[in-house]
Design an enzyme around this catalytic site. Sequence first.
Site, PDB file in Angstrom:
ATOM      1  N   VAL A  12       0.824  -1.212   0.000  1.00 28.71           N
ATOM      2  CA  VAL A  12       0.000   0.000   0.000  1.00 28.71           C
ATOM      3  C   VAL A  12       0.859   1.263   0.000  1.00 28.71           C
ATOM      4  O   VAL A  12       0.619   2.192  -0.772  1.00 28.71           O
ATOM      5  CB  VAL A  12      -0.956  -0.027   1.218  1.00 28.71           C
ATOM      6  CG1 VAL A  12      -1.581   1.325   1.460  1.00 28.71           C
ATOM      7  CG2 VAL A  12      -2.042  -1.057   0.973  1.00 28.71           C
ATOM      8  N   LEU A 162      -7.408  -0.321  -2.753  1.00 30.23           N
ATOM      9  CA  LEU A 162      -6.766  -0.920  -3.932  1.00 30.23           C
ATOM     10  C   LEU A 162      -6.737  -2.448  -3.818  1.00 30.23           C
ATOM     11  O   LEU A 162      -6.736  -2.990  -2.712  1.00 30.23           O
ATOM     12  CB  LEU A 162      -5.346  -0.381  -4.118  1.00 30.23           C
ATOM     13  CG  LEU A 162      -4.293  -0.606  -3.035  1.00 30.23           C
ATOM     14  CD1 LEU A 162      -3.734  -2.009  -3.046  1.00 30.23           C
ATOM     15  CD2 LEU A 162      -3.171   0.403  -3.196  1.00 30.23           C
ATOM     16  N   PHE A 262     -17.215 -10.717  -7.700  1.00 30.76           N
ATOM     17  CA  PHE A 262     -16.981 -11.529  -6.495  1.00 30.76           C
ATOM     18  C   PHE A 262     -17.980 -12.679  -6.384  1.00 30.76           C
ATOM     19  O   PHE A 262     -18.362 -13.083  -5.293  1.00 30.76           O
ATOM     20  CB  PHE A 262     -17.005 -10.650  -5.225  1.00 30.76           C
ATOM     21  CG  PHE A 262     -15.692  -9.986  -4.988  1.00 30.76           C
ATOM     22  CD1 PHE A 262     -15.267  -8.946  -5.785  1.00 30.76           C
ATOM     23  CD2 PHE A 262     -14.844 -10.421  -3.983  1.00 30.76           C
ATOM     24  CE1 PHE A 262     -14.033  -8.352  -5.602  1.00 30.76           C
ATOM     25  CE2 PHE A 262     -13.610  -9.835  -3.783  1.00 30.76           C
ATOM     26  CZ  PHE A 262     -13.208  -8.789  -4.605  1.00 30.76           C
ATOM     27  N   GLY A 266     -14.379 -20.412  -5.707  1.00 33.42           N
ATOM     28  CA  GLY A 266     -12.941 -20.684  -5.660  1.00 33.42           C
ATOM     29  C   GLY A 266     -12.590 -21.466  -4.407  1.00 33.42           C
ATOM     30  O   GLY A 266     -13.481 -21.937  -3.683  1.00 33.42           O
ATOM     31  N   GLY A 270      -8.561 -15.394   0.627  1.00 25.69           N
ATOM     32  CA  GLY A 270      -7.279 -15.337   1.334  1.00 25.69           C
ATOM     33  C   GLY A 270      -6.683 -13.968   1.120  1.00 25.69           C
ATOM     34  O   GLY A 270      -7.404 -12.999   0.865  1.00 25.69           O
ATOM     35  N   CYS A 273      -5.814  -9.091   3.341  1.00 20.72           N
ATOM     36  CA  CYS A 273      -6.876  -8.230   3.893  1.00 20.72           C
ATOM     37  C   CYS A 273      -8.093  -8.975   4.437  1.00 20.72           C
ATOM     38  O   CYS A 273      -8.400  -8.873   5.619  1.00 20.72           O
ATOM     39  CB  CYS A 273      -7.312  -7.225   2.842  1.00 20.72           C
ATOM     40  SG  CYS A 273      -6.022  -6.010   2.512  1.00 20.72           S
ATOM     41  N   LYS A 276      -7.761 -11.125   7.801  1.00 17.39           N
ATOM     42  CA  LYS A 276      -7.478 -10.381   9.034  1.00 17.39           C
ATOM     43  C   LYS A 276      -8.559  -9.332   9.308  1.00 17.39           C
ATOM     44  O   LYS A 276      -8.910  -9.098  10.462  1.00 17.39           O
ATOM     45  CB  LYS A 276      -6.086  -9.763   8.983  1.00 17.39           C
ATOM     46  CG  LYS A 276      -5.953  -8.496   8.194  1.00 17.39           C
ATOM     47  CD  LYS A 276      -4.568  -7.884   8.374  1.00 17.39           C
ATOM     48  CE  LYS A 276      -4.393  -6.670   7.478  1.00 17.39           C
ATOM     49  NZ  LYS A 276      -5.296  -5.553   7.736  1.00 17.39           N
ATOM     50  N   ARG A 341       0.248 -14.074   1.772  1.00 17.13           N
ATOM     51  CA  ARG A 341      -0.334 -14.009   3.109  1.00 17.13           C
ATOM     52  C   ARG A 341      -1.737 -14.622   3.116  1.00 17.13           C
ATOM     53  O   ARG A 341      -2.584 -14.250   2.322  1.00 17.13           O
ATOM     54  CB  ARG A 341      -0.371 -12.550   3.590  1.00 17.13           C
ATOM     55  CG  ARG A 341       1.017 -12.024   3.905  1.00 17.13           C
ATOM     56  CD  ARG A 341       0.986 -10.566   4.297  1.00 17.13           C
ATOM     57  NE  ARG A 341       0.833  -9.697   3.160  1.00 17.13           N
ATOM     58  CZ  ARG A 341       0.893  -8.363   3.232  1.00 17.13           C
ATOM     59  NH1 ARG A 341       1.078  -7.783   4.399  1.00 17.13           N
ATOM     60  NH2 ARG A 341       0.754  -7.614   2.149  1.00 17.13           N
TER      61      ARG A 341
END
Length: 446
Positions: A12, A162, A262, A266, A270, A273, A276, A341
Amino acid sequence: MLNVCIIGTGYVGLVTGTCFAEIGHDVVCVDTDPDKIARLKKGDIPIYEPGLSDLVLKNVAEGRLSFATDISEVARSTHDFYFLAVGTPSRDEDGAADLTYVYRATEDAAIAIKEADSEGTQYPVFVTKSTVPVGTSKDIAKLVGKHLPPDRFAVASNPEFLREGNAVKDFMEPDRIVVGSKSERARTLLEVLYRPLTRSGRPLVVTSTVETAELIKYAANAFLATKVTFINELSRLCEKVGANVQELSLGIGLDPRIGNQFLNAGPGYGGSCFPKDTKALVKTANDSDSPIEIVEAVVRANDRHKNAMVEKIRTTLGGTLASKKIAVLGLAFKANTDDMRDAPALTIIPALKAYGAEITAFDPIAEEQAKKFLPEIRYAATVEETLVDADAVIILTEWREFQALNWQRLSEKMAAPVIIDLRNIYSDAQAKSMGMVYVSLGRPSD
Ligand code: NAD
C-alpha cells in the site's frame, strides 16, 4: 504540490507514494526495512505489481519520489502529511488487529517532528492509510499529543481500497476516495491532495468523523468476503443437487442489486486483507457489545470451505492420498500478485501433505514468497516440469498462463490425466475433449 511522507513502504505504501508523486506531489517513502529501501534506491521494486516499476522509476527520475529509512532525517523537511501505511496483521490470540507497528510509527514520527521543529512552525496531518479498527485514530491523536501541541497537528483516516494485482489502476481510478476527520483543515488539505483524481470525476466521500471512515473499510471488506463465501458455499450445494454454480452466478449477478463481481467460486478467500479484516471486525463488534454474527459465520465458513477443498481432492483420488504425487498450479491467493499471506494454498497444501501426498508446485511469480511459507514442497520451474508423474493436477490460482494449456500434450507427462480445477477456468467439455478427467467446483459433468 503538497509534501507527503509515507511511513511503511509495502504494497500500500509504495503504491500510494508512487501514485501521489505521479499526480504531482513531492513524496518520500520511509521504511524501517533497510534492504527494501536499498533495493528501491537502486530502482529494484521489491513487490510484484503490474505497472508499478515503470511508475516508480519515472517519478524518481523526475525528482518527485524518494526513499529513506530514517524518519528523524525526513522530518527535518516540512511535510503536510504523514501517511501511516504500516502493516496491521491479525493478533494470533484473539484475531484483533495488531497495532504495534502503527503506534510505533506514529510515535517515532511525532518525536522526530518535535525534535526537528523547535520553532513549532509545522502543522502535519497524520493520516491512517493502514486498515485500523474504529477508535485507532483517536489513540493516534493521543499519542501524537504527547509530543506535539494539540493545535499543531490533525488526525485523519483515509482507508485504501486498492486490489493487489490492479493496485496502480485502482489508486489512479478509484471507485471512491474516503476521507474522514473532525478537523476541517485536514479534510480540506486531503481534498486538495486528491484533487487531480477528483477533478477527473472520481467521487470523494468525506466523513465528519474518523470513526465512520475507519469503519467503512472494514464494512467493505467484510461485505466482499461474505459475497465470496456465499458463492463458495453455494458451489458445494450445487454439487449435491446437480446445479451449476457458474450459471447460478450469472442468474443472480445480473440483478444490479446483487452485481456480478466476487461471484466466482474458488478455494476460499485469502490474501493480506479479508482474513485479518473479518476477524478484526468480529473482535471490534464483540468488544463493543454489538456482535456481527454474519461475519463470524463467514470466518468459520471460509475455514470450512478450504477444508472441504482438501476432502474434495482426497475423494477424487480414491479416498487416499498416501504417496500420491500431486501437481499444484498457482500458489498466490489470486492471480497477478506474489502475495502469499493467508493464501488458501497455505491451508490446502499442508493438509494434503499430512495425508501423505507429495507436492510439486509452480507459480509464475509467487515462488520466492511461497518458499517462506511452504519450504517443504518441491518447486518446479515450468508447468511441464510440475506435471511429471503426477496423479493429478490442482489449479489453485487463476493465472492467465494456466487458462489455455494444451492438456492433450501435457497429460503425457502425468501418471494419470486428472485436473482438479478449483478456479473453474476450464469447461468440462473442453477438458474432456483433451482426454482429461475433469473435476471442478460446483459444476456437474456433462
Ligand atoms: P506490508 O507488510 O506490505 O507493508 C508494511 C511495511 O511497513 C513493511 O515494509 C514494513 O517494513 C514497514 N514498517 C513497519 N513498521 C514500520 C515503521 N515503524 N516505520 C516505517 N516502516 C515500517 O503491508 P501492506 O499490504 O502494504 O498493508 C499495509 C496496510 O494497508 C495494512 O493495514 C493493510 O490492511 C492495508 N491495506 C492493504 C491492502 C493490500 O492489498 N495489501 C489493501 C488495502 C489496505
